[in-house]
Design an enzyme around this catalytic site. Structure first.
Site, short mmCIF file in Angstrom:
data_model
loop_
_atom_site.label_atom_id
_atom_site.label_comp_id
_atom_site.label_asym_id
_atom_site.label_seq_id
_atom_site.Cartn_x
_atom_site.Cartn_y
_atom_site.Cartn_z
N GLU A 178 0.85 -1.21 0.00
CA GLU A 178 0.00 0.00 0.00
C GLU A 178 0.87 1.25 0.00
O GLU A 178 0.58 2.23 -0.69
CB GLU A 178 -0.92 0.00 1.23
CG GLU A 178 -2.06 -0.99 1.10
CD GLU A 178 -2.89 -1.14 2.36
OE1 GLU A 178 -4.03 -1.61 2.25
OE2 GLU A 178 -2.40 -0.80 3.46
N LYS A 224 -13.29 6.48 11.66
CA LYS A 224 -11.82 6.43 11.56
C LYS A 224 -11.16 7.76 11.94
O LYS A 224 -9.94 7.83 12.03
CB LYS A 224 -11.40 6.07 10.13
CG LYS A 224 -12.04 4.81 9.55
CD LYS A 224 -11.50 3.58 10.19
CE LYS A 224 -12.02 2.28 9.63
NZ LYS A 224 -11.80 2.02 8.24
C1 5RP Z 1 -5.24 -2.73 4.93
C2 5RP Z 1 -5.60 -1.33 5.25
C3 5RP Z 1 -7.03 -0.93 5.16
O1 5RP Z 1 -7.14 0.13 4.27
C4 5RP Z 1 -7.51 -0.52 6.51
O2 5RP Z 1 -7.30 -1.59 7.42
C5 5RP Z 1 -9.00 -0.13 6.49
O3 5RP Z 1 -9.78 -1.27 6.20
P1 5RP Z 1 -11.35 -1.19 6.09
O4 5RP Z 1 -11.68 -0.41 4.87
O5 5RP Z 1 -11.77 -2.65 5.99
O6 5RP Z 1 -11.89 -0.55 7.34
O7 5RP Z 1 -4.78 -0.50 5.58
O8 5RP Z 1 -3.89 -2.99 5.16
#
Ligand code: 5RP
Length: 234
Positions: free
Chosen positions: A110, A128
């Protein structure tokens, strides 16, 4: 799905839908990982775009599978080292648009597709959002297995509380798509995310960490139950 889970899922879908506005024909797209990104892939796959003309660079095996299931064109970063736009989710976002990612264990790839992109758009639901990253969510630190205990000591010396991530459907640690392990490390205070990102990555054996300081982020799309906010870096 409980009422709250359903509401969060709907917010994720709304944030993903807003991100479609930043997609243009024939783009090379970096595609992050996680459940919010899954919504984005589904919406892109059924959009009016000629999806066979858009190349998607996945950040994980999970995302690669999702892209294939949705009939998208998958490319590699070696074929397309310049990405027009990367869309990704996040675990936490602070008021200055610094981000913690890696809850799904895909942080290394990522970070690479974020760095390779001209634009990085983060899509999240309001749960978040935090004022400060410190103490809000552990920073995932991806480490080569050989250096696990050495890196743990270094993280403790930085006042972190590292915990080896354990797999839920296999014995032992979670092993990333790159063959590494993850030390989820709680830091109560993160005073300068840009400097701290570098300090963590300078520990020998660390492949990458889940701190995505705002220098790498172009905008954050936050969905609440009532509205969509597009936060630009100031
Ligand atoms: C994966 C990530 C995801 O973007 C992060 O965990 C958010 O996930 P979600 O959209 O399921 O809440 O960093 O490595």
């Amino acid at each position: 799905m409980t009422g709250n889970k359903k509401a969060i899922q709907e917010m994720k879908r709304k944030a993903a839908k807003e991100a479609l506005k930043f997609v243009k024909d024939r783009m090379v797209l970096g595609i992050g990982s996680g459940s919010t990104v899954r919504e984005f892939i589904k919406l892109l796959g059924t959009s009016d775009f000629d999806t066979q003309e858009i190349v998607c660079i996945p950040s994980s095996l999970d995302t690669e599978n999702m892209l294939i299931e949705n009939n998208m064109v998958v490319g590699t970063l070696n074929q397309y080292p310049v990405i027009d736009l990367t869309v990704d989710g996040a675990d936490r976002v602070d008021k200055d648009l610094n981000v913690i990612k890696g809850g799904g264990g895909a942080l290394l790839r990522e970070k690479i597709i974020a760095a390779a992109a001209k634009d990085l758009v983060i899509i999240v639901d309001e749960s978040k959002m935090v004022d400060e990253l410190g103490g809000s969510f552990p920073i995932p630190v991806e480490v080569i297995p050989h250096a696990k205990e050495f890196v743990k000591k270094k993280l403790l010396a930085l006042q972190g509380e590292p915990e080896l991530r354990i797999a839920s459907d296999k014995l032992g640690p979670t092993v990333t798509d790159n063959g590494n392990v993850i030390l989820d490390t709680d830091f109560k205070i993160i005073s300068n995310p840009t400097i701290f990102e570098g300090i963590l990555n300078n520990i020998p054996g660390v492949m990458e960490n889940g701190l995505f300081p705002n220098y790498i982020v172009s905008r954050v799309i936050v969905a609440t139950e009532k509205e969509i906010k597009v936060k630009e870096k100031t």
